[in-house]
Design a protein around this motif. Structure first.
Motif, PDB file in Angstrom:
ATOM      1  N   ARG A   1       0.813  -1.228   0.000  1.00  0.00           N
ATOM      2  CA  ARG A   1       0.000   0.000   0.000  1.00  0.00           C
ATOM      3  C   ARG A   1       0.845   1.276   0.000  1.00  0.00           C
ATOM      4  O   ARG A   1       0.555   2.208  -0.758  1.00  0.00           O
ATOM      5  N   PRO A   2       1.910   1.383   0.801  1.00  0.00           N
ATOM      6  CA  PRO A   2       2.686   2.639   0.810  1.00  0.00           C
ATOM      7  C   PRO A   2       3.382   2.970  -0.510  1.00  0.00           C
ATOM      8  O   PRO A   2       3.824   4.101  -0.703  1.00  0.00           O
ATOM      9  N   MET A   3       3.473   2.041  -1.424  1.00  0.00           N
ATOM     10  CA  MET A   3       4.201   2.274  -2.666  1.00  0.00           C
ATOM     11  C   MET A   3       3.344   2.875  -3.779  1.00  0.00           C
ATOM     12  O   MET A   3       3.835   3.125  -4.872  1.00  0.00           O
ATOM     13  N   PHE A   4       2.066   3.097  -3.518  1.00  0.00           N
ATOM     14  CA  PHE A   4       1.170   3.656  -4.526  1.00  0.00           C
ATOM     15  C   PHE A   4       0.885   5.115  -4.240  1.00  0.00           C
ATOM     16  O   PHE A   4       0.821   5.540  -3.098  1.00  0.00           O
ATOM     17  N   ASP A   5       0.687   5.890  -5.318  1.00  0.00           N
ATOM     18  CA  ASP A   5       0.198   7.251  -5.150  1.00  0.00           C
ATOM     19  C   ASP A   5      -1.189   7.333  -5.781  1.00  0.00           C
ATOM     20  O   ASP A   5      -1.632   6.411  -6.444  1.00  0.00           O
ATOM     21  N   ASP A   6      -1.854   8.426  -5.556  1.00  0.00           N
ATOM     22  CA  ASP A   6      -3.241   8.560  -6.010  1.00  0.00           C
ATOM     23  C   ASP A   6      -3.368   9.087  -7.430  1.00  0.00           C
ATOM     24  O   ASP A   6      -4.460   9.117  -7.972  1.00  0.00           O
ATOM     25  N   GLU A   7      -2.278   9.513  -8.034  1.00  0.00           N
ATOM     26  CA  GLU A   7      -2.347  10.207  -9.308  1.00  0.00           C
ATOM     27  C   GLU A   7      -2.225   9.314 -10.536  1.00  0.00           C
ATOM     28  O   GLU A   7      -2.818   9.583 -11.559  1.00  0.00           O
ATOM     29  N   ARG A   8      -1.409   8.256 -10.466  1.00  0.00           N
ATOM     30  CA  ARG A   8      -1.198   7.428 -11.651  1.00  0.00           C
ATOM     31  C   ARG A   8      -1.179   5.965 -11.250  1.00  0.00           C
ATOM     32  O   ARG A   8      -0.806   5.609 -10.155  1.00  0.00           O
ATOM     33  N   GLU A   9      -1.597   5.138 -12.200  1.00  0.00           N
ATOM     34  CA  GLU A   9      -1.629   3.706 -11.958  1.00  0.00           C
ATOM     35  C   GLU A   9      -0.200   3.161 -11.940  1.00  0.00           C
ATOM     36  O   GLU A   9       0.616   3.510 -12.781  1.00  0.00           O
ATOM     37  N   THR A  10       0.064   2.316 -10.952  1.00  0.00           N
ATOM     38  CA  THR A  10       1.380   1.716 -10.766  1.00  0.00           C
ATOM     39  C   THR A  10       1.199   0.225 -10.534  1.00  0.00           C
ATOM     40  O   THR A  10       0.246  -0.193  -9.882  1.00  0.00           O
ATOM     41  N   LEU A  11       2.109  -0.570 -11.063  1.00  0.00           N
ATOM     42  CA  LEU A  11       2.081  -2.011 -10.874  1.00  0.00           C
ATOM     43  C   LEU A  11       3.280  -2.431 -10.043  1.00  0.00           C
ATOM     44  O   LEU A  11       4.392  -1.951 -10.267  1.00  0.00           O
ATOM     45  N   LEU A  12       3.049  -3.321  -9.078  1.00  0.00           N
ATOM     46  CA  LEU A  12       4.123  -3.899  -8.283  1.00  0.00           C
ATOM     47  C   LEU A  12       4.143  -5.403  -8.491  1.00  0.00           C
ATOM     48  O   LEU A  12       3.090  -6.038  -8.526  1.00  0.00           O
ATOM     49  N   LEU A  13       5.332  -5.945  -8.621  1.00  0.00           N
ATOM     50  CA  LEU A  13       5.534  -7.391  -8.684  1.00  0.00           C
ATOM     51  C   LEU A  13       6.440  -7.743  -7.516  1.00  0.00           C
ATOM     52  O   LEU A  13       7.622  -7.367  -7.500  1.00  0.00           O
ATOM     53  N   ALA A  14       5.895  -8.431  -6.518  1.00  0.00           N
ATOM     54  CA  ALA A  14       6.658  -8.828  -5.335  1.00  0.00           C
ATOM     55  C   ALA A  14       6.958 -10.315  -5.430  1.00  0.00           C
ATOM     56  O   ALA A  14       6.042 -11.128  -5.566  1.00  0.00           O
ATOM     57  N   ALA A  15       8.235 -10.657  -5.382  1.00  0.00           N
ATOM     58  CA  ALA A  15       8.656 -12.051  -5.506  1.00  0.00           C
ATOM     59  C   ALA A  15       9.148 -12.570  -4.164  1.00  0.00           C
ATOM     60  O   ALA A  15       9.931 -11.900  -3.477  1.00  0.00           O
ATOM     61  N   PHE A  16       8.696 -13.760  -3.814  1.00  0.00           N
ATOM     62  CA  PHE A  16       9.045 -14.380  -2.540  1.00  0.00           C
ATOM     63  C   PHE A  16       9.710 -15.727  -2.796  1.00  0.00           C
ATOM     64  O   PHE A  16       9.364 -16.431  -3.746  1.00  0.00           O
ATOM     65  N   ASP A  17      10.636 -16.104  -1.908  1.00  0.00           N
ATOM     66  CA  ASP A  17      11.284 -17.407  -2.044  1.00  0.00           C
ATOM     67  C   ASP A  17      10.439 -18.480  -1.349  1.00  0.00           C
ATOM     68  O   ASP A  17       9.346 -18.195  -0.845  1.00  0.00           O
ATOM     69  N   ALA A  18      10.946 -19.694  -1.314  1.00  0.00           N
ATOM     70  CA  ALA A  18      10.198 -20.819  -0.738  1.00  0.00           C
ATOM     71  C   ALA A  18       9.951 -20.649   0.756  1.00  0.00           C
ATOM     72  O   ALA A  18       9.072 -21.306   1.330  1.00  0.00           O
ATOM     73  N   PHE A  19      10.699 -19.764   1.409  1.00  0.00           N
ATOM     74  CA  PHE A  19      10.526 -19.508   2.843  1.00  0.00           C
ATOM     75  C   PHE A  19       9.688 -18.264   3.104  1.00  0.00           C
ATOM     76  O   PHE A  19       9.678 -17.728   4.204  1.00  0.00           O
ATOM     77  N   GLU A  20       9.011 -17.771   2.050  1.00  0.00           N
ATOM     78  CA  GLU A  20       8.138 -16.593   2.099  1.00  0.00           C
ATOM     79  C   GLU A  20       8.879 -15.312   2.464  1.00  0.00           C
ATOM     80  O   GLU A  20       8.328 -14.402   3.057  1.00  0.00           O
ATOM     81  N   ARG A  21      10.150 -15.245   2.063  1.00  0.00           N
ATOM     82  CA  ARG A  21      10.935 -14.031   2.252  1.00  0.00           C
ATOM     83  C   ARG A  21      10.898 -13.234   0.957  1.00  0.00           C
ATOM     84  O   ARG A  21      11.032 -13.795  -0.130  1.00  0.00           O
ATOM     85  N   LEU A  22      10.733 -11.928   1.083  1.00  0.00           N
ATOM     86  CA  LEU A  22      10.743 -11.054  -0.092  1.00  0.00           C
ATOM     87  C   LEU A  22      12.148 -11.044  -0.677  1.00  0.00           C
ATOM     88  O   LEU A  22      13.112 -10.719   0.023  1.00  0.00           O
ATOM     89  N   VAL A  23      12.264 -11.421  -1.959  1.00  0.00           N
ATOM     90  CA  VAL A  23      13.583 -11.430  -2.594  1.00  0.00           C
ATOM     91  C   VAL A  23      13.716 -10.371  -3.687  1.00  0.00           C
ATOM     92  O   VAL A  23      14.820  -9.939  -3.997  1.00  0.00           O
ATOM     93  N   ARG A  24      12.614  -9.931  -4.271  1.00  0.00           N
ATOM     94  CA  ARG A  24      12.626  -8.889  -5.295  1.00  0.00           C
ATOM     95  C   ARG A  24      11.329  -8.108  -5.223  1.00  0.00           C
ATOM     96  O   ARG A  24      10.282  -8.667  -4.919  1.00  0.00           O
TER      97      ARG A  24
END
Length: 142
Positions: free
Chosen positions: A34-57
């Motif tokens: 949620r904190p990575m979005f602004d109200d003015e323009r559409e933005t896409l996030l791709l969050a990648a997690f490893d097998a241990f559910e840790r954010l890697v990218r």
């Protein structure tokens, strides 16, 4: 990974169950995405997690002036370079309408199929608005 519902169809009334209000958002949605979005323009996030559910990218793709957000090949290459087990797609709708468009449904379907061929699970696709978010997984559209 299996697709439980065909993604190429418009949401039916049961999709209304896919809306998650802000107070009920989990930590990933509330604190990371949620904190990575602004109200003015559409933005896409791709969050990648490893097998241990840790954010890697975490890849951010800003939409253009037309309001369309296209995922460039470099974003996929970056995500797939490593031990990614699951991906969460998320974008915002500055219009404050949480329901997915036909383009959102098609993009989710294409991403799920692409990731599945790479052995990666698309865990969810979230559409953020001011009052909460729509979840394809919760709406049983994924």
């Amino acid at each position: 990974m299996t697709l439980f519902e065909p993604l190429g169809k418009a949401p039916d009334p049961s999709a209304l169950a896919g809306f998650v209000p802000c107070p009920l958002e989990d930590d990933v949605a509330r604190l990371l995405l949620r904190p990575m979005f602004d109200d003015e323009r559409e933005t896409l996030l791709l969050a990648a997690f490893d097998a241990f559910e840790r954010l890697v990218r975490l890849e951010r793709v800003d939409g253009d002036s037309s309001g369309r957000c296209v995922i460039p090949p470099r974003a996929w290459r970056t995500l797939l370079d490593g031990s990614v087990a699951t991906v969460v797609m998320a974008h915002n709708h500055p219009s404050d309408t949480p329901w997915p468009s036909e383009a959102d449904i098609g993009a989710t379907h294409d991403a799920a199929l692409f990731l599945r061929t790479m052995g990666i699970d698309l865990a969810d696709h979230l559409i953020f608005v001011a009052g909460g978010h729509f979840s394809f997984r919760t709406a049983e559209m994924l």
